[in-house]
Design an enzyme around this catalytic site. Sequence first.
Site, PDB file in Angstrom:
ATOM      1  N   HIS A 269       5.410 -13.122   8.282  1.00 36.07           N
ATOM      2  CA  HIS A 269       5.661 -11.749   7.849  1.00 36.07           C
ATOM      3  C   HIS A 269       6.797 -11.717   6.842  1.00 36.07           C
ATOM      4  CE1 HIS A 269       6.148  -7.393   7.994  1.00 36.07           C
ATOM      5  NE2 HIS A 269       4.889  -7.404   8.413  1.00 36.07           N
TER       6      HIS A 269
ATOM      7  N   SER B 298       0.826  -1.224   0.000  1.00 38.83           N
ATOM      8  CA  SER B 298       0.000   0.000   0.000  1.00 38.83           C
ATOM      9  C   SER B 298       0.854   1.265   0.000  1.00 38.83           C
ATOM     10  CB  SER B 298      -0.963  -0.007   1.182  1.00 38.83           C
ATOM     11  OG  SER B 298      -0.275  -0.171   2.397  1.00 38.83           O
TER      12      SER B 298
ATOM     13  N   ARG C  73       3.703  -5.002  17.868  1.00 34.32           N
ATOM     14  CA  ARG C  73       2.346  -4.433  17.816  1.00 34.32           C
ATOM     15  C   ARG C  73       1.332  -5.485  18.290  1.00 34.32           C
ATOM     16  NH1 ARG C  73       2.076  -2.750  11.731  1.00 34.32           N
ATOM     17  NH2 ARG C  73       2.869  -4.880  11.645  1.00 34.32           N
TER      18      ARG C  73
ATOM     19  N   HIS D 151      -2.521  -8.605   2.550  1.00 32.76           N
ATOM     20  CA  HIS D 151      -2.057  -7.362   3.196  1.00 32.76           C
ATOM     21  C   HIS D 151      -3.107  -6.974   4.240  1.00 32.76           C
ATOM     22  CE1 HIS D 151       0.214  -3.797   3.703  1.00 32.76           C
ATOM     23  NE2 HIS D 151      -0.108  -3.116   2.612  1.00 32.76           N
TER      24      HIS D 151
ATOM     25  N   ASP E 119      -2.032  -8.510  12.976  1.00 33.66           N
ATOM     26  CA  ASP E 119      -3.443  -8.842  12.757  1.00 33.66           C
ATOM     27  C   ASP E 119      -3.966  -9.962  13.654  1.00 33.66           C
ATOM     28  OD1 ASP E 119      -3.621  -6.984  10.726  1.00 33.66           O
ATOM     29  OD2 ASP E 119      -2.951  -8.410   9.212  1.00 33.66           O
TER      30      ASP E 119
END
Length: 427
Positions: free
Chosen positions: A308, A232, A317, A262, A365
């Site tokens: 990843h 992105s 995160r 993504h 995620d």
Amino acid sequence: MDNLREGIQNHIIELQLEIDNIFARGRNSVVSEVTVGQIYGGMRGLVALACNTSYVDPYSGLYIGKYTTNEFSDKLPEEIFFLLSTGKFPDKESLADFQNDLNKRAKVPQYTWDVLRSLPKDTHPMTMLSLGILSMENESVFKKEYQKGLQKADYWKYTLEDAMNILAKLPELAAGIYRIRFGDGNLIPYDSNLNWSGNLAHMLGVNDDEGFADLMRLYLVLHCDHEGGNVSAFTSRVVNSALSDLYYAVSAGLNGLAGPLHGLANQECLRFILKIHDQLGADPDDKELKKYIIDTLDSGNVIPGYGHAVLRVTDPRFTAFMNFGNDNCAGNHCFKIAKKLFKLVPDILSAYKGGKVASPWPNVDAMSGSLLYHYGLNQFDFYTVLFGVSRVMGFCAQNILALGLGQPIIRPKSVTNKWVIDKLDEN
Ligand code: CMX
């Protein structure tokens, strides 16, 4: 926003000085090589871009400027945008000034709502977000100034104007999309007493709990940027490098974020957890869960939220979200399943495909969906929109700085198979 503008100006000067020094040491020095595998393998690991907003260390995770995830995860998104674009956190006065400016620009034009309301009811909310931004392209200050005749050195200043206008409208736009797509279509008015993420939480209308507002804050902070080479951010930069204005560039970046490998992965994670909940119950034991994970892999599916392209450790995160869950919703079934998966998946993925999975660890995620679900945000199709709202900060900062540094249009060279064969023959 004078302080922000001045901060960016100073940052551009600092970065330009560094680049001048780098060039003085050897503009033609070779610092990276390209393998045949990289040419055919998504340019993975190829060093061919500079991005100074953020950096992902394979072992310590995301840095914004010089700050680690742990050092910035308690901040407001507004502070993060300041950090991304100036390299420094704002002082109190600069933050208040920036927030006031956002407040003044927050209103989404009626024609954007008309466009969004005219779409089929089952349109994906990411399509609505991308289209919502693009519908406002005629408002671009950069485009108007460029048509009048603009110095190259001033490109970034009008791109900053566009960035402010886009960022300011995002909470109202995203919340409106939620209410049109999943609610009764009535919009909740913007409240200028609330901050950027607080307004988004408020206008969604799903939960007035302070914990939910804090989760929105954390969510918008943690997803803000992830270097320049991800699908992105890179797409957004490529589009803006042609001097297509920021509305085109942000919309393009969001279209890349909408892909399942993504940004869309976060909705897949929660779907996976809910399926486990449905099939194995609220509290599956390790043995059944292990079998479920292995069956998923054996049927050719990925384990969403794990793996990843760059990170080689548990994403900090993810840890920040897990800490939030431990503090705010430790008893929630989905959260508990997400934690159990964290205990089991890395070992299973490490042994899978003969150790082919480069990173068996959770990414950002793997946990966030369970937390959103806990607070009643149960429309997973909307999760990537939240990711997008946050990531637009990174797109804007990266493009402003690149223009400030006078970077040219991006145009790498592609080659044919014949070129590669000839090259191999030469060696
Ligand atoms: N489950 C099963 N297999 C996986 C896997 C996972 N979670 N992660 C990687 N693999 C497999 C790959 O599919 C690949 O197999 P093939 O060679 O047979 O195609 C192999 O392991 C090697 O892949 P890799 O080098 O480890 O990973 P990539 O850099 O190619 O892909 C990613 C990275 C994120 C797309 C991948 O790990 C994946 O699909 N994960 C699940 C989806 C997900 O969580 N995406 C979120 C990404 C977060 C973000 O966008 O920032």
